[in-house]
Design a protein around this motif. Structure first.
Motif, short mmCIF file in Angstrom:
data_model
loop_
_atom_site.label_atom_id
_atom_site.label_comp_id
_atom_site.label_asym_id
_atom_site.label_seq_id
_atom_site.Cartn_x
_atom_site.Cartn_y
_atom_site.Cartn_z
N MET A 260 -22.30 14.60 3.46
CA MET A 260 -22.16 15.26 4.76
C MET A 260 -23.53 15.57 5.36
O MET A 260 -23.75 15.36 6.55
N ILE A 261 -24.46 16.04 4.54
CA ILE A 261 -25.80 16.34 5.03
C ILE A 261 -26.48 15.06 5.50
O ILE A 261 -27.12 15.04 6.56
N ARG A 262 -26.32 14.01 4.74
CA ARG A 262 -26.92 12.73 5.12
C ARG A 262 -26.32 12.23 6.44
O ARG A 262 -27.04 11.75 7.32
N GLY A 263 -25.02 12.38 6.61
CA GLY A 263 -24.38 11.99 7.86
C GLY A 263 -24.83 12.85 9.03
O GLY A 263 -25.01 12.35 10.14
N GLN A 264 -25.03 14.15 8.80
CA GLN A 264 -25.52 15.03 9.85
C GLN A 264 -26.91 14.61 10.30
O GLN A 264 -27.21 14.61 11.50
N LYS A 265 -27.76 14.27 9.34
CA LYS A 265 -29.12 13.84 9.68
C LYS A 265 -29.11 12.56 10.50
O LYS A 265 -29.82 12.43 11.49
N ARG A 266 -28.29 11.58 10.07
CA ARG A 266 -28.21 10.33 10.82
C ARG A 266 -27.65 10.56 12.21
O ARG A 266 -28.13 9.98 13.19
N PHE A 267 -26.64 11.42 12.32
CA PHE A 267 -26.03 11.71 13.61
C PHE A 267 -27.03 12.40 14.55
O PHE A 267 -27.15 12.03 15.71
N SER A 268 -27.76 13.39 14.03
CA SER A 268 -28.72 14.09 14.88
C SER A 268 -29.87 13.17 15.30
O SER A 268 -30.35 13.25 16.43
N ASN A 269 -30.31 12.30 14.40
CA ASN A 269 -31.35 11.33 14.78
C ASN A 269 -30.84 10.36 15.84
O ASN A 269 -31.58 10.02 16.76
N ALA A 270 -29.60 9.93 15.71
CA ALA A 270 -29.04 9.02 16.70
C ALA A 270 -28.91 9.69 18.06
O ALA A 270 -29.18 9.08 19.10
N VAL A 271 -28.50 10.94 18.07
CA VAL A 271 -28.38 11.66 19.34
C VAL A 271 -29.75 11.92 19.94
O VAL A 271 -29.96 11.75 21.14
N GLU A 272 -30.70 12.29 19.11
CA GLU A 272 -32.05 12.61 19.60
C GLU A 272 -32.76 11.38 20.16
O GLU A 272 -33.42 11.46 21.20
N TYR A 273 -32.64 10.25 19.50
CA TYR A 273 -33.37 9.06 19.91
C TYR A 273 -32.51 8.06 20.67
O TYR A 273 -32.97 6.97 20.99
N GLY A 274 -31.26 8.40 20.96
CA GLY A 274 -30.41 7.55 21.78
C GLY A 274 -29.85 6.34 21.06
O GLY A 274 -29.46 5.38 21.70
N GLY A 275 -29.76 6.38 19.76
CA GLY A 275 -29.21 5.25 19.01
C GLY A 275 -27.71 5.36 18.87
O GLY A 275 -27.06 6.24 19.42
N LYS A 276 -27.17 4.42 18.11
CA LYS A 276 -25.73 4.44 17.84
C LYS A 276 -25.43 5.44 16.74
O LYS A 276 -26.17 5.57 15.79
N THR A 277 -24.32 6.11 16.89
CA THR A 277 -23.88 7.04 15.85
C THR A 277 -22.86 6.33 14.98
O THR A 277 -21.86 5.81 15.46
N GLY A 278 -23.12 6.31 13.72
CA GLY A 278 -22.21 5.69 12.77
C GLY A 278 -21.21 6.68 12.23
O GLY A 278 -21.05 7.79 12.74
N SER A 279 -20.56 6.28 11.19
CA SER A 279 -19.57 7.13 10.55
C SER A 279 -20.27 8.29 9.83
O SER A 279 -21.40 8.17 9.39
N LEU A 280 -19.58 9.40 9.73
CA LEU A 280 -20.11 10.54 8.99
C LEU A 280 -19.76 10.48 7.52
O LEU A 280 -20.07 11.39 6.77
N GLY A 281 -19.08 9.42 7.08
CA GLY A 281 -18.83 9.22 5.66
C GLY A 281 -17.54 9.81 5.14
O GLY A 281 -17.48 10.19 3.97
N MET A 282 -16.53 9.91 5.97
CA MET A 282 -15.28 10.51 5.52
C MET A 282 -14.64 9.70 4.40
O MET A 282 -14.11 10.26 3.43
N LEU A 283 -14.71 8.39 4.49
CA LEU A 283 -14.08 7.54 3.48
C LEU A 283 -14.74 7.72 2.11
O LEU A 283 -14.05 7.81 1.09
N SER A 284 -16.06 7.82 2.09
CA SER A 284 -16.74 8.01 0.80
C SER A 284 -16.45 9.39 0.21
O SER A 284 -16.34 9.54 -1.00
N ARG A 285 -16.30 10.41 1.06
CA ARG A 285 -15.95 11.74 0.55
C ARG A 285 -14.54 11.77 0.00
O ARG A 285 -14.28 12.38 -1.04
N MET A 286 -13.62 11.08 0.66
CA MET A 286 -12.25 11.01 0.16
C MET A 286 -12.20 10.21 -1.14
O MET A 286 -11.46 10.56 -2.06
N ALA A 287 -13.00 9.15 -1.22
CA ALA A 287 -13.04 8.35 -2.45
C ALA A 287 -13.60 9.16 -3.61
O ALA A 287 -13.13 9.03 -4.75
N ALA A 288 -14.61 9.99 -3.35
CA ALA A 288 -15.17 10.82 -4.41
C ALA A 288 -14.15 11.82 -4.92
O ALA A 288 -14.02 12.03 -6.14
N ALA A 289 -13.41 12.43 -4.01
CA ALA A 289 -12.36 13.36 -4.43
C ALA A 289 -11.27 12.63 -5.20
O ALA A 289 -10.78 13.12 -6.22
#
Length: 127
Positions: free
Chosen positions: A52-81
């Motif tokens: 989740m922290i890694r996804g937050q960092k990627r999301f904030s960088n994408a918003v700040e620099y105008g890039g594409k926002t990818g997935s926040l990793g819900m599938l990997s978190r569900m797979a870990a559980a």
């Protein structure tokens, strides 16, 4: 440091402390299956926090620099559980399923407790 970074550091610290307590409980009590379930679930919870922290960092960088926002990793978190639950189902004598489920939601409990502590701390500082 940003407030979000400080919060995430606190969460990591609390989870590591809990894991240390669980390891001591696993090593020194007769409830080995319960503590091993808590360890399994909490490790999954820690992984979910990290993704989740890694996804937050990627999301904030994408918003700040105008890039594409990818997935926040819900599938990997569900797979870990799911992996934590599968481990406890595969080895039911060694790993408690209920304790694993409690361990998986540990990070949410930690976040709520930290929120309450920080809210009370801020109210006391205002006085």
């Amino acid at each position: 440091m940003s407030e979000l970074h400080l919060m995430n550091q606190r969460y990591f610290k609390y989870i590591i402390y809990l894991l240390a307590i669980y390891v001591l409980g696993w090593g020194f009590t007769e409830y080995r299956d319960v503590f091993l379930g808590l360890i399994t679930g909490t490790v999954c919870s820690l992984f979910n926090l990290w993704t989740m922290i890694r996804g937050q960092k990627r999301f904030s960088n994408a918003v700040e620099y105008g890039g594409k926002t990818g997935s926040l990793g819900m599938l990997s978190r569900m797979a870990a559980a799911g992996l934590g639950v599968l481990i406890s189902l595969r080895y039911p004598e060694e790993v408690s399923l209920v304790a694993t489920a409690i361990g998986i939601v540990t990070i949410h409990i930690v976040i709520m407790i930290d929120f309450l502590i920080q809210t009370l701390r801020n109210k006391l500082e205002e006085r």
